[in-house]
Design a protein around this motif. Structure first.
Motif, PDB file in Angstrom:
ATOM      1  N   LEU A 190       0.841  -1.209   0.000  1.00  0.00           N
ATOM      2  CA  LEU A 190       0.000   0.000   0.000  1.00  0.00           C
ATOM      3  C   LEU A 190       0.875   1.258   0.000  1.00  0.00           C
ATOM      4  O   LEU A 190       0.565   2.243  -0.676  1.00  0.00           O
ATOM      5  CB  LEU A 190      -0.910   0.014   1.231  1.00  0.00           C
ATOM      6  CG  LEU A 190      -2.168  -0.843   1.139  1.00  0.00           C
ATOM      7  CD1 LEU A 190      -2.855  -0.902   2.510  1.00  0.00           C
ATOM      8  CD2 LEU A 190      -3.133  -0.272   0.112  1.00  0.00           C
ATOM      9  N   GLY A 191       1.982   1.203   0.772  1.00  0.00           N
ATOM     10  CA  GLY A 191       2.918   2.337   0.805  1.00  0.00           C
ATOM     11  C   GLY A 191       3.501   2.571  -0.580  1.00  0.00           C
ATOM     12  O   GLY A 191       3.582   3.709  -1.061  1.00  0.00           O
ATOM     13  N   GLY A 192       3.888   1.467  -1.238  1.00  0.00           N
ATOM     14  CA  GLY A 192       4.466   1.568  -2.587  1.00  0.00           C
ATOM     15  C   GLY A 192       3.452   2.128  -3.579  1.00  0.00           C
ATOM     16  O   GLY A 192       3.771   3.022  -4.374  1.00  0.00           O
ATOM     17  N   PHE A 193       2.214   1.626  -3.505  1.00  0.00           N
ATOM     18  CA  PHE A 193       1.172   2.115  -4.430  1.00  0.00           C
ATOM     19  C   PHE A 193       0.868   3.594  -4.177  1.00  0.00           C
ATOM     20  O   PHE A 193       0.581   4.341  -5.094  1.00  0.00           O
ATOM     21  CB  PHE A 193      -0.109   1.288  -4.301  1.00  0.00           C
ATOM     22  CG  PHE A 193       0.056  -0.144  -4.739  1.00  0.00           C
ATOM     23  CD1 PHE A 193       0.994  -0.488  -5.701  1.00  0.00           C
ATOM     24  CD2 PHE A 193      -0.731  -1.156  -4.195  1.00  0.00           C
ATOM     25  CE1 PHE A 193       1.159  -1.808  -6.100  1.00  0.00           C
ATOM     26  CE2 PHE A 193      -0.569  -2.475  -4.592  1.00  0.00           C
ATOM     27  CZ  PHE A 193       0.379  -2.808  -5.542  1.00  0.00           C
ATOM     28  N   ARG A 194       0.935   3.988  -2.881  1.00  0.00           N
ATOM     29  CA  ARG A 194       0.703   5.405  -2.541  1.00  0.00           C
ATOM     30  C   ARG A 194       1.660   6.292  -3.352  1.00  0.00           C
ATOM     31  O   ARG A 194       1.284   7.340  -3.858  1.00  0.00           O
ATOM     32  CB  ARG A 194       0.895   5.605  -1.023  1.00  0.00           C
ATOM     33  CG  ARG A 194       1.428   6.953  -0.575  1.00  0.00           C
ATOM     34  CD  ARG A 194       0.361   8.028  -0.642  1.00  0.00           C
ATOM     35  NE  ARG A 194       0.834   9.373  -0.385  1.00  0.00           N
ATOM     36  CZ  ARG A 194       1.097  10.281  -1.319  1.00  0.00           C
ATOM     37  NH1 ARG A 194       1.011   9.973  -2.600  1.00  0.00           N
ATOM     38  NH2 ARG A 194       1.470  11.506  -0.992  1.00  0.00           N
ATOM     39  N   VAL A 195       2.941   5.817  -3.455  1.00  0.00           N
ATOM     40  CA  VAL A 195       3.953   6.601  -4.162  1.00  0.00           C
ATOM     41  C   VAL A 195       3.760   6.451  -5.678  1.00  0.00           C
ATOM     42  O   VAL A 195       3.716   7.440  -6.420  1.00  0.00           O
ATOM     43  CB  VAL A 195       5.367   6.104  -3.754  1.00  0.00           C
ATOM     44  CG1 VAL A 195       6.443   6.777  -4.579  1.00  0.00           C
ATOM     45  CG2 VAL A 195       5.598   6.366  -2.270  1.00  0.00           C
ATOM     46  N   ARG A 196       3.589   5.215  -6.127  1.00  0.00           N
ATOM     47  CA  ARG A 196       3.547   4.922  -7.558  1.00  0.00           C
ATOM     48  C   ARG A 196       2.299   5.519  -8.227  1.00  0.00           C
ATOM     49  O   ARG A 196       2.352   5.977  -9.356  1.00  0.00           O
ATOM     50  CB  ARG A 196       3.562   3.400  -7.707  1.00  0.00           C
ATOM     51  CG  ARG A 196       3.992   2.850  -9.032  1.00  0.00           C
ATOM     52  CD  ARG A 196       5.415   3.275  -9.378  1.00  0.00           C
ATOM     53  NE  ARG A 196       5.734   2.806 -10.701  1.00  0.00           N
ATOM     54  CZ  ARG A 196       6.518   1.771 -10.945  1.00  0.00           C
ATOM     55  NH1 ARG A 196       7.105   1.130  -9.964  1.00  0.00           N
ATOM     56  NH2 ARG A 196       6.750   1.389 -12.189  1.00  0.00           N
ATOM     57  N   LEU A 197       1.177   5.492  -7.503  1.00  0.00           N
ATOM     58  CA  LEU A 197      -0.085   5.938  -8.113  1.00  0.00           C
ATOM     59  C   LEU A 197      -0.468   7.362  -7.688  1.00  0.00           C
ATOM     60  O   LEU A 197      -1.635   7.732  -7.756  1.00  0.00           O
ATOM     61  CB  LEU A 197      -1.216   4.964  -7.741  1.00  0.00           C
ATOM     62  CG  LEU A 197      -0.984   3.507  -8.150  1.00  0.00           C
ATOM     63  CD1 LEU A 197      -2.136   2.634  -7.696  1.00  0.00           C
ATOM     64  CD2 LEU A 197      -0.808   3.383  -9.656  1.00  0.00           C
ATOM     65  N   ASN A 198       0.530   8.135  -7.253  1.00  0.00           N
ATOM     66  CA  ASN A 198       0.236   9.482  -6.756  1.00  0.00           C
ATOM     67  C   ASN A 198      -0.548  10.314  -7.769  1.00  0.00           C
ATOM     68  O   ASN A 198      -1.509  10.998  -7.426  1.00  0.00           O
ATOM     69  CB  ASN A 198       1.545  10.189  -6.384  1.00  0.00           C
ATOM     70  CG  ASN A 198       1.292  11.553  -5.789  1.00  0.00           C
ATOM     71  OD1 ASN A 198       0.545  11.680  -4.826  1.00  0.00           O
ATOM     72  ND2 ASN A 198       1.885  12.579  -6.366  1.00  0.00           N
ATOM     73  N   ALA A 199      -0.139  10.226  -9.060  1.00  0.00           N
ATOM     74  CA  ALA A 199      -0.805  11.054 -10.075  1.00  0.00           C
ATOM     75  C   ALA A 199      -2.272  10.660 -10.223  1.00  0.00           C
ATOM     76  O   ALA A 199      -3.128  11.499 -10.467  1.00  0.00           O
ATOM     77  CB  ALA A 199      -0.072  10.897 -11.399  1.00  0.00           C
ATOM     78  N   LEU A 200      -2.558   9.348 -10.040  1.00  0.00           N
ATOM     79  CA  LEU A 200      -3.929   8.854 -10.222  1.00  0.00           C
ATOM     80  C   LEU A 200      -4.795   9.067  -8.985  1.00  0.00           C
ATOM     81  O   LEU A 200      -5.926   9.532  -9.059  1.00  0.00           O
ATOM     82  CB  LEU A 200      -3.888   7.337 -10.474  1.00  0.00           C
ATOM     83  CG  LEU A 200      -3.741   6.853 -11.905  1.00  0.00           C
ATOM     84  CD1 LEU A 200      -3.737   5.333 -11.910  1.00  0.00           C
ATOM     85  CD2 LEU A 200      -4.888   7.384 -12.760  1.00  0.00           C
ATOM     86  N   ALA A 201      -4.248   8.674  -7.804  1.00  0.00           N
ATOM     87  CA  ALA A 201      -5.074   8.618  -6.594  1.00  0.00           C
ATOM     88  C   ALA A 201      -4.760   9.721  -5.589  1.00  0.00           C
ATOM     89  O   ALA A 201      -5.456   9.851  -4.581  1.00  0.00           O
ATOM     90  CB  ALA A 201      -4.914   7.255  -5.927  1.00  0.00           C
ATOM     91  N   GLY A 202      -3.724  10.530  -5.832  1.00  0.00           N
ATOM     92  CA  GLY A 202      -3.351  11.576  -4.875  1.00  0.00           C
ATOM     93  C   GLY A 202      -3.097  10.962  -3.499  1.00  0.00           C
ATOM     94  O   GLY A 202      -2.460   9.907  -3.392  1.00  0.00           O
TER      95      GLY A 202
END
Ligand code: HEM
Ligand code: HEM
Length: 293
Positions: A88-100
């Motif tokens: 979840l931490g990784g996705f938070r960083v990776r998907l920042n543009a999509l999910a803020g």
């Protein structure tokens, strides 16, 4: 939790935009060039790796050396939870543009569950857990179970609303969080009362009730200060960088929230102890029959 919550309080969630993280440690990071925010964010990931290593050892240890079935499975659950938390931490960083920051909210709230799970493991493996079960009349036990489970559920709802306040600008967040605070305080006082009305008082439960009340009182103070920092200085306050002292107050409020939730969960664990003890006794007997202990 401390480093993660500090990443949010200092608003440095995207200080390191690379994931999978490289390098995974801090040794190759050039300290003078990297800002404090980057070091805290990167340090948070490095400690995440360390937690991951420890939980692998813990899960293997419980699986192969513990005769109690409940603990074997809780060890695996802890491993899965930490892997999920890291992803979840990784996705938070990776998907920042999509999910803020939406995934930061999920990552922060899931962290509370992970912490509570570890607190349960500490309780279930402590020598105190093996002491004879303290018997209570049936209606008394029902009341304790009801209030402990309700308090834990209310606190978790409060953590979710706190997350909404912290990571979004949706209005139901602050409104709900403030109103639910009254319910949490009421439930904590009622739970302490239920614990103390039975004589003699169970010393584990009495200690936990005191801790719950102290943490809840402290939480109200930290909550008011966080509120002032967040809303007291005008609508643009949240867009200004936080000083380290301000960040510490908001981080403190997050951590006290973790403490309150974990304490409420452990009280519920003690309240349900008789049924858990039966489950454990059955698995111990099975192990004994199979010659495992
Ligand atoms: C054991 C593993 C981990 C735990 C227990 C954990 C816990 C936390 C917590 C409690 C927060 C604060 C959330 C809040 O204040 O609402 C946080 C924030 C954060 N974590 Fe983790 N974390 C873990 C692993 C990771 C990993 C592996 C990464 C990245 C690859 C990561 C990236 C982040 C980021 C970027 C934030 C800031 C989110 C924001 O923008 O507000 N975390 N973490
Ligand atoms: C009494 C029980 C309370 C609990 C268990 C609690 C818990 C929490 C938690 C865990 C968070 C962070 C959530 C996250 O990042 O995932 C939070 C945020 C917040 N809470 Fe509370 N809270 C309580 C009471 C209060 C009170 C009484 C106030 C204000 C008067 C308050 C004001 C705030 C504010 C302003 C935030 C956002 C802080 C920020 O943006 O850094 N809380 N709360």
């Amino acid at each position: 939790l401390f480093l993660g919550a500090d990443v949010t309080s200092l608003k440095v969630g995207m200080a390191d935009p690379v994931w999978p993280t490289y390098p995974w440690h801090l040794a190759l990071v050039s300290w003078p060039d990297s800002g404090l925010g980057f070091l805290i964010e990167h340090g948070h990931r490095a400690v995440g790796y360390l937690v991951g290593m420890c939980v692998i050892v813990l899960a293997l240890g419980l699986w192969f050396a513990q005769p109690r079935r409940l603990l074997k499975w809780l060890g695996l659950m802890a491993l899965a939870a930490v892997i999920g938390q890291g992803l979840l931490g990784g996705f938070r960083v990776r998907l920042n543009a999509l999910a803020g920051t939406d995934l930061a909210l999920v990552h922060g709230c899931f962290a509370q569950l992970v912490f509570a799970l570890f607190t349960c493991l500490v309780t279930l493996t402590s020598p105190d857990w093996d002491e004879p079960v303290f018997s209570r009349p049936a209606n008394d036990s029902d009341r304790l179970r009801f209030w402990s489970a309700s308090t834990a559920a209310l606190v978790f709802a409060q953590l979710l609303l706190g997350g909404v306040v912290r990571h979004t600008h949706v209005l139901f967040g602050p409104r709900g969080h403030l109103l639910l605070a009254f319910a949490v305080i009421g439930a904590a006082i009622r739970l302490a009362h239920v614990i103390h009305e039975r004589r003699p008082v169970d010393r584990h439960l009495a200690r936990l009730a005191t801790l719950l009340l102290i943490l809840t009182g402290l939480q109200v103070l930290l909550g008011v200060e966080s509120w002032m920092l967040r809303f007291g200085a005008g609508p643009l306050a949240d867009f200004r960088p936080a000083t380290f002292a301000q960040a510490l107050v908001r981080t403190g409020h997050f951590l006290a929230g973790s403490g309150i939730f974990a304490t409420a969960v452990v009280v519920a664990l003690w309240a349900y102890r008789a049924s858990l003890a039966n489950f454990d006794r059955a698995s111990r007997t099975a192990c004994r029959v199979e010659g495992a202990i």
